[in-house]
Design a protein around this motif. Sequence first.
Motif, mmCIF file in Angstrom:
data_model
loop_
_atom_site.group_PDB
_atom_site.id
_atom_site.type_symbol
_atom_site.label_atom_id
_atom_site.label_comp_id
_atom_site.label_asym_id
_atom_site.label_seq_id
_atom_site.Cartn_x
_atom_site.Cartn_y
_atom_site.Cartn_z
ATOM 1 N N GLU A 1 138.740 46.871 78.569
ATOM 2 C CA GLU A 1 137.934 45.775 78.044
ATOM 3 C C GLU A 1 137.465 46.145 76.647
ATOM 4 O O GLU A 1 137.137 47.301 76.387
ATOM 5 C CB GLU A 1 136.724 45.508 78.950
ATOM 6 C CG GLU A 1 137.070 44.839 80.268
ATOM 7 C CD GLU A 1 135.837 44.480 81.081
ATOM 8 O OE1 GLU A 1 135.963 43.631 81.972
ATOM 9 O OE2 GLU A 1 134.759 45.052 80.818
ATOM 10 N N TYR A 2 137.420 45.153 75.762
ATOM 11 C CA TYR A 2 137.031 45.433 74.381
ATOM 12 C C TYR A 2 136.500 44.158 73.740
ATOM 13 O O TYR A 2 136.752 43.046 74.223
ATOM 14 C CB TYR A 2 138.230 45.958 73.580
ATOM 15 C CG TYR A 2 139.376 44.969 73.450
ATOM 16 C CD1 TYR A 2 139.481 44.133 72.345
ATOM 17 C CD2 TYR A 2 140.341 44.864 74.441
ATOM 18 C CE1 TYR A 2 140.517 43.216 72.234
ATOM 19 C CE2 TYR A 2 141.388 43.959 74.343
ATOM 20 C CZ TYR A 2 141.470 43.134 73.237
ATOM 21 O OH TYR A 2 142.502 42.217 73.130
ATOM 22 N N TYR A 3 135.755 44.338 72.674
ATOM 23 C CA TYR A 3 135.299 43.212 71.859
ATOM 24 C C TYR A 3 136.025 43.232 70.528
ATOM 25 O O TYR A 3 136.189 44.293 69.914
ATOM 26 C CB TYR A 3 133.796 43.289 71.604
ATOM 27 C CG TYR A 3 132.946 42.606 72.659
ATOM 28 C CD1 TYR A 3 132.672 41.236 72.583
ATOM 29 C CD2 TYR A 3 132.402 43.336 73.709
ATOM 30 C CE1 TYR A 3 131.875 40.620 73.532
ATOM 31 C CE2 TYR A 3 131.607 42.716 74.662
ATOM 32 C CZ TYR A 3 131.356 41.359 74.574
ATOM 33 O OH TYR A 3 130.566 40.740 75.517
ATOM 34 N N ALA A 4 136.451 42.049 70.092
ATOM 35 C CA ALA A 4 136.922 41.841 68.720
ATOM 36 C C ALA A 4 135.768 41.211 67.942
ATOM 37 O O ALA A 4 135.177 40.221 68.390
ATOM 38 C CB ALA A 4 138.145 40.930 68.697
ATOM 39 N N ILE A 5 135.450 41.789 66.793
ATOM 40 C CA ILE A 5 134.308 41.338 65.989
ATOM 41 C C ILE A 5 134.826 40.892 64.632
ATOM 42 O O ILE A 5 135.540 41.635 63.950
ATOM 43 C CB ILE A 5 133.273 42.457 65.816
ATOM 44 C CG1 ILE A 5 132.872 43.041 67.176
ATOM 45 C CG2 ILE A 5 132.041 41.935 65.089
ATOM 46 C CD1 ILE A 5 131.980 44.278 67.074
ATOM 47 N N ALA A 6 134.470 39.670 64.222
ATOM 48 C CA ALA A 6 134.975 39.110 62.962
ATOM 49 C C ALA A 6 134.004 38.041 62.473
ATOM 50 O O ALA A 6 133.118 37.601 63.219
ATOM 51 C CB ALA A 6 136.361 38.508 63.170
ATOM 52 N N PRO A 7 134.152 37.597 61.212
ATOM 53 C CA PRO A 7 133.308 36.491 60.729
ATOM 54 C C PRO A 7 133.454 35.255 61.607
ATOM 55 O O PRO A 7 134.524 34.976 62.159
ATOM 56 C CB PRO A 7 133.850 36.245 59.317
ATOM 57 C CG PRO A 7 134.407 37.565 58.896
ATOM 58 C CD PRO A 7 135.003 38.151 60.146
#
Length: 501
Positions: A156-162
């Motif tokens: 499991e992971y988070y993608a972080i972006a504008p």
Amino acid sequence: MTQEQLKFNPNPLVSFLQKPMKEFTKADILKVIEEFQIEMINFRYMADDGKLHTLNFVIQSLAHADEVLTSGERVDGSSLFPYIEAGNSDLYVIPRFRTAFLDPFAEVPTLNLLCNFYNKDGEPFEMAPEYTLAKAGRAFREATGGMEFQVMGELEYYAIAPVDPEYMPEDQHGYHVSMPFCKFEEFRTEAMRMIAAAGGEIKYGHSEVGNFTNGDLMYEQNEIEFLPTTLEDAADQLVIAKWMMRELGYKYGITITFAPKITVGKAGSGMHVHTRVCKDGKNMYVGENGLSEVALKTMAGILSLAGSLTAFGNTNPTSYFRLVPHQEAPTNICWGDRNRSAMVRVPLGWSRSAGNMMAHCNPLESHDDVDFSYKQTIELRTPDGSANIYLLLAGMTVAARHGFEMENAVQYAKDRYVNVNIFEHEDVLAKLDVLPDSCAASADLLERDRAVYEQDGIFAPALIDGILKGLRSFNDRTLRADIGSDPQKTLELVESFIHCG
């Protein structure tokens, strides 16, 4: 592996050599270097921080490549493992040919290989993560009459972006949504293809529950899940996958994090591990009327050492901010069927009725009586992305073996079965032991149980000492209670561990 499987294997080296990765030899690697015009070789190896480290070689000739593959190279062990004395720290790294894969990010043709560590006498380095795991697997086979402990991991992971304001899914309702509501499905599928080309045996990928915005940033949770395989292959695949996903995220201009907790009140990211025990091609978890005694003994061992297993699977203070009620993360030591409030979950399995479902869904098909019992697994939901994957799987294997050595293991497991959401039944919750709430508490339990892990030389005492020192260095015994409900302080803490594991 059949000829068809070899032909269509996503790893181009398997297709070229027409043999599975586990059969790769040095001669095969030299053929690859010549055929693919390889210019560089990268050695990659696991250090104490749970990340892959790298040593680059420019290949000058086939003879030079042969030398590099044969002799390996020396490295400074004290810079990789803090529990090694600097005065006697040189180690050798030797490549494992079965791990070879083409580097998808390199500008010139480059071959990557994972490595093992050896000491000055040419013997396996006792505290090396990959050797600790190998020892654990061997001890399990010997103690169980040839059974093999197999695992599969969930990343499991988070993608972080504008923030992209179009097609935003409802907060904390991102489970299995599709594009355009899932903003990073394209990233996920590209990562899956890369991982498969490196030998990763992927089951599937999907978006997960967690999604939210914070200021100008959006956070989207996804998951890639693997297929069950041997301990060492599973660990290799997971560490390669984490490295690739971070590297690909960097290319995309987004941040990929496996951190266990992002902020207060939002779903954290675990690294659930499914297990099964096999012998002679049979899944030993499956009995005539449900779970077998092998399954119950395995669970008993894991349940009995659940607290100290967090020392390998939950290795920084934010890990314990995830293990709180009502966030689909475990808090108490128990197991149940299809129960996501339990620490150990027995997922929905398949029986011979699967053929009936297929035929019902597809009226042109006939019922196919197929045995799908090999699919049955048991899932440990405690670990997270901070884990050193080799040490976590080694610890779980030790715990599983311990279950076969316990008196009354079957009854021990049965006594910890729950069939309700424990957070909605205080009477059930009150009877269950609690998981540690800090690195400090985890260290206390590892200190208590260390003799089990050190048995038969699997975990070197100096390695356990190093893990204890690292956990206690956070001085976090009351941290969760002190700042657990303060979003700003939690965010500051999370930022310091955003790239853990």
